[in-house]
Motif scaffolding. Structure first.
Motif, PDB file in Angstrom:
ATOM      1  N   LEU A 221       5.794  15.274  12.736  1.00  0.00           N
ATOM      2  CA  LEU A 221       4.716  16.245  12.972  1.00  0.00           C
ATOM      3  C   LEU A 221       3.654  15.651  13.899  1.00  0.00           C
ATOM      4  O   LEU A 221       3.084  16.338  14.743  1.00  0.00           O
ATOM      5  CB  LEU A 221       4.040  16.661  11.657  1.00  0.00           C
ATOM      6  CG  LEU A 221       4.862  17.473  10.649  1.00  0.00           C
ATOM      7  CD1 LEU A 221       4.032  17.765   9.399  1.00  0.00           C
ATOM      8  CD2 LEU A 221       5.349  18.775  11.272  1.00  0.00           C
ATOM      9  N   VAL A 222       3.395  14.356  13.730  1.00  0.00           N
ATOM     10  CA  VAL A 222       2.259  13.718  14.413  1.00  0.00           C
ATOM     11  C   VAL A 222       2.433  13.729  15.936  1.00  0.00           C
ATOM     12  O   VAL A 222       1.514  14.094  16.675  1.00  0.00           O
ATOM     13  CB  VAL A 222       2.082  12.270  13.886  1.00  0.00           C
ATOM     14  CG1 VAL A 222       1.016  11.530  14.684  1.00  0.00           C
ATOM     15  CG2 VAL A 222       1.729  12.299  12.407  1.00  0.00           C
ATOM     16  N   SER A 240      11.507  20.316  11.764  1.00  0.00           N
ATOM     17  CA  SER A 240      10.453  19.589  11.030  1.00  0.00           C
ATOM     18  C   SER A 240       9.918  20.318   9.807  1.00  0.00           C
ATOM     19  O   SER A 240       9.168  19.728   9.037  1.00  0.00           O
ATOM     20  CB  SER A 240       9.265  19.311  11.958  1.00  0.00           C
ATOM     21  OG  SER A 240       9.622  18.404  12.979  1.00  0.00           O
ATOM     22  N   ILE A 241      10.243  21.600   9.647  1.00  0.00           N
ATOM     23  CA  ILE A 241       9.606  22.393   8.577  1.00  0.00           C
ATOM     24  C   ILE A 241      10.619  22.736   7.480  1.00  0.00           C
ATOM     25  O   ILE A 241      11.562  23.497   7.694  1.00  0.00           O
ATOM     26  CB  ILE A 241       9.009  23.702   9.155  1.00  0.00           C
ATOM     27  CG1 ILE A 241       8.051  23.407  10.322  1.00  0.00           C
ATOM     28  CG2 ILE A 241       8.320  24.507   8.049  1.00  0.00           C
ATOM     29  CD1 ILE A 241       6.792  22.641   9.956  1.00  0.00           C
ATOM     30  N   SER A 245       4.560  23.478   2.328  1.00  0.00           N
ATOM     31  CA  SER A 245       3.674  22.319   2.460  1.00  0.00           C
ATOM     32  C   SER A 245       3.834  21.664   3.841  1.00  0.00           C
ATOM     33  O   SER A 245       2.844  21.280   4.478  1.00  0.00           O
ATOM     34  CB  SER A 245       3.935  21.382   1.284  1.00  0.00           C
ATOM     35  OG  SER A 245       3.927  20.061   1.664  1.00  0.00           O
ATOM     36  N   ASP A 246       5.063  21.585   4.331  1.00  0.00           N
ATOM     37  CA  ASP A 246       5.261  21.093   5.713  1.00  0.00           C
ATOM     38  C   ASP A 246       4.546  22.001   6.715  1.00  0.00           C
ATOM     39  O   ASP A 246       3.905  21.534   7.664  1.00  0.00           O
ATOM     40  CB  ASP A 246       6.749  21.095   6.087  1.00  0.00           C
ATOM     41  CG  ASP A 246       7.548  19.992   5.403  1.00  0.00           C
ATOM     42  OD1 ASP A 246       6.942  19.037   4.888  1.00  0.00           O
ATOM     43  OD2 ASP A 246       8.797  20.106   5.400  1.00  0.00           O
ATOM     44  N   ARG A 248       1.965  23.986   6.248  1.00  0.00           N
ATOM     45  CA  ARG A 248       0.509  23.820   6.158  1.00  0.00           C
ATOM     46  C   ARG A 248       0.056  22.573   6.928  1.00  0.00           C
ATOM     47  O   ARG A 248      -0.884  22.621   7.729  1.00  0.00           O
ATOM     48  CB  ARG A 248       0.086  23.704   4.686  1.00  0.00           C
ATOM     49  CG  ARG A 248      -1.400  23.431   4.505  1.00  0.00           C
ATOM     50  CD  ARG A 248      -1.811  23.251   3.041  1.00  0.00           C
ATOM     51  NE  ARG A 248      -1.121  22.160   2.351  1.00  0.00           N
ATOM     52  CZ  ARG A 248      -1.401  20.853   2.511  1.00  0.00           C
ATOM     53  NH1 ARG A 248      -2.329  20.469   3.361  1.00  0.00           N
ATOM     54  NH2 ARG A 248      -0.728  19.939   1.842  1.00  0.00           N
ATOM     55  N   LYS A 249       0.782  21.460   6.722  1.00  0.00           N
ATOM     56  CA  LYS A 249       0.383  20.217   7.397  1.00  0.00           C
ATOM     57  C   LYS A 249       0.523  20.356   8.911  1.00  0.00           C
ATOM     58  O   LYS A 249      -0.326  19.898   9.673  1.00  0.00           O
ATOM     59  CB  LYS A 249       1.228  19.052   6.884  1.00  0.00           C
ATOM     60  CG  LYS A 249       0.924  18.693   5.442  1.00  0.00           C
ATOM     61  CD  LYS A 249       1.977  17.748   4.884  1.00  0.00           C
ATOM     62  CE  LYS A 249       1.855  17.660   3.374  1.00  0.00           C
ATOM     63  NZ  LYS A 249       3.049  17.039   2.780  1.00  0.00           N
ATOM     64  N   ALA A 250       1.611  20.971   9.338  1.00  0.00           N
ATOM     65  CA  ALA A 250       1.844  21.135  10.787  1.00  0.00           C
ATOM     66  C   ALA A 250       0.723  21.954  11.414  1.00  0.00           C
ATOM     67  O   ALA A 250       0.201  21.606  12.478  1.00  0.00           O
ATOM     68  CB  ALA A 250       3.194  21.809  11.020  1.00  0.00           C
ATOM     69  N   GLU A 252      -2.313  22.454  10.184  1.00  0.00           N
ATOM     70  CA  GLU A 252      -3.607  21.770  10.074  1.00  0.00           C
ATOM     71  C   GLU A 252      -3.806  20.694  11.133  1.00  0.00           C
ATOM     72  O   GLU A 252      -4.913  20.497  11.615  1.00  0.00           O
ATOM     73  CB  GLU A 252      -3.779  21.178   8.663  1.00  0.00           C
ATOM     74  CG  GLU A 252      -4.251  22.249   7.685  1.00  0.00           C
ATOM     75  CD  GLU A 252      -4.378  21.760   6.246  1.00  0.00           C
ATOM     76  OE1 GLU A 252      -4.534  22.622   5.369  1.00  0.00           O
ATOM     77  OE2 GLU A 252      -4.317  20.523   6.008  1.00  0.00           O
ATOM     78  N   ILE A 253      -2.738  20.002  11.498  1.00  0.00           N
ATOM     79  CA  ILE A 253      -2.924  18.952  12.513  1.00  0.00           C
ATOM     80  C   ILE A 253      -2.616  19.465  13.925  1.00  0.00           C
ATOM     81  O   ILE A 253      -2.639  18.693  14.878  1.00  0.00           O
ATOM     82  CB  ILE A 253      -2.112  17.670  12.219  1.00  0.00           C
ATOM     83  CG1 ILE A 253      -0.606  17.898  12.356  1.00  0.00           C
ATOM     84  CG2 ILE A 253      -2.467  17.110  10.838  1.00  0.00           C
ATOM     85  CD1 ILE A 253       0.195  16.593  12.361  1.00  0.00           C
ATOM     86  N   ARG A 282      -2.819  32.430   8.190  1.00  0.00           N
ATOM     87  CA  ARG A 282      -3.469  31.577   9.197  1.00  0.00           C
ATOM     88  C   ARG A 282      -3.259  32.078  10.621  1.00  0.00           C
ATOM     89  O   ARG A 282      -3.561  31.364  11.590  1.00  0.00           O
ATOM     90  CB  ARG A 282      -2.940  30.154   9.060  1.00  0.00           C
ATOM     91  CG  ARG A 282      -3.141  29.642   7.640  1.00  0.00           C
ATOM     92  CD  ARG A 282      -3.330  28.170   7.577  1.00  0.00           C
ATOM     93  NE  ARG A 282      -3.536  27.767   6.184  1.00  0.00           N
ATOM     94  CZ  ARG A 282      -3.876  26.567   5.806  1.00  0.00           C
ATOM     95  NH1 ARG A 282      -4.070  25.631   6.710  1.00  0.00           N
ATOM     96  NH2 ARG A 282      -4.038  26.280   4.528  1.00  0.00           N
TER      97      ARG A 282
END
Ligand code: OSB
Ligand code: MG
Length: 368
Positions: A221-222, A240-241, A245-246, A248-250, A252-253, A282
């Motif tokens: 993700l980074v 990647s998903i 939860s994956d 959301r993190k993707a 958010e960053i 979102r």
């Protein structure tokens, strides 16, 4: 619902034409089907993994093992108020989402039949026809690719996705844009690049792409967030998903602006709906990906695509692009405006054709 009997089958189904991505060429599919008999009704699910552990680590063999030795013993003979409870039950098993999805989704089919409603309706779907795109694999040369694109544009498909990899990207896109300057176009790299390719990936911005799908690592993700800061083209994540939860993190960053939801990759309808709901809240558009499914998986994809957040054309297309003869009746067909009409019959809305399924079966195991 009490699950009385479960049957696993492996089918061999040759594709009408080969499908090539950055990780290789597929000419014949090995498809594991799950048949669930519950309350006098029959539901079907499909394991959507590839033949080789390249898209994900799952293969028909690992799915068979996880289903036979864990998922089936945990569910058979027991009553289930809702298919979503299966997802909860399966949570202790890490990964193996495609094996889990096949069994959970078969139960959704049963539940829709029991309720006498189309699966799409049971899921909360609101769209009565879904927008279709196509995914076109890497070809022998650009001329052949351009001919394929022309064929699909003429058939009415609403967007074209082409597979790319180093050596099959910028020149190919130049060729496409000089012949088709205005089509809705996107690319999918299946993780073929790294951040070392940043200067090269910057070149993609000149082609007016709707998005670039999964350019970097399958488990990253980074780096995708870094890339999305550098390029204009929206990044879409696929590999990647695996969960809400994956997702959301993707988001958010800032690792992506679009998410491709695949039922198998995320573990079934319960998880797919969670990702859909999160993205909708979102403002992140989603679309339904494909895994060269038989009619069973295709029918599930159609139902999923009716949810309101599926605002972009997906990779759900006509049966005849894959199979000489699909294993459902009617086969999936696409209108001249590039849509699939969602069936109004209860359950899947497409009937599995047992003798075609039997003919393609190379192994079978029954649990009662
Ligand atoms: O990355 O979307 C992908 C097929 C197999 C594995 C991965 C992918 C694909 C596709 C094909 O793009 C979609 C389809 O036509 O089913
Ligand atoms: Mg993809």
């Amino acid at each position: 619902m009490r699950i009385e009997r479960i049957e696993l089958r492996e089918l061999r189904m040759p594709l009408v034409s080969f499908f090539e991505t950055s990780f290789g060429r597929t000419v014949e599919r090995r498809i594991v089907l799950v048949r669930v008999d519950a309350d006098g009704l029959t539901g079907w699910g499909e394991v959507t993994c590839g033949e080789r552990p390249f898209f994900t680590y799952e293969t028909p063999e690992t799915a068979w093992h996880i289903l036979r030795d864990f998922l089936i013993p945990w569910t058979i003979g027991k009553p289930w108020d809702s298919p979503s409870l299966l997802a909860t039950q399966f949570r202790p098993i890490r990964g193996h989402n495609m094996a889990k999805a096949a069994l959970e989704n078969a139960l959704w089919d049963v539940q829709a039949q029991e309720a006498g409603v189309p699966l799409a309706k049971l899921l909360g779907g609101t769209q009565i026809e879904i927008a279709c795109g196509v995914s076109i694999g890497i070809q022998e040369n650009v001329a052949e690719l351009l001919d394929k694109i022309e064929h699909e544009v003429e058939a009415g498909y609403q967007r074209i996705k082409v597979k790319i990899k180093p050596g099959w990207d910028v020149e190919v896109l130049e060729g496409i844009r000089s012949r088709f300057p205005d089509i809705r176009l996107m690319t999918d790299a299946n993780s073929a690049y790294s951040l070392d390719d940043l200067p090269h990936l910057n070149l993609l911005d000149q082609f007016g792409l709707m998005m670039v799908e999964q350019p970097l690592g399958w488990d990253d993700l980074v780096d995708h967030a870094r890339l999305q800061r550098e390029i204009e083209t929206p990044v879409c994540l696929d590999e990647s998903i695996h969960s809400a939860s994956d997702a959301r993190k993707a988001i958010e960053i800032g690792a992506c602006k679009v998410i491709n939801i695949k039922l198998g990759r995320v573990g079934g309808f319960t998880s797919a709906r969670e990702i859909h709901d999160l993205c909708r809240a979102r403002g992140v558009p989603v679309w339904c990906g494909g895994m060269l499914e038989s009619g069973i998986g295709r029918a599930h994809n159609i139902a999923l695509s009716t949810l309101p957040g599926f605002t972009l054309p997906g990779d759900v297309s006509a049966s005849r692009r894959y199979w000489k003869e699909d294993i459902i009746e009617p086969e999936v067909s696409v209108s001249a405006r590039g849509t699939i009409c969602v069936p109004e019959r209860p359950g899947l809305g497409f009937a599995p054709v047992l003798d075609r399924i039997e003919k393609a079966t190379i192994r079978k195991e029954t649990f009662a």
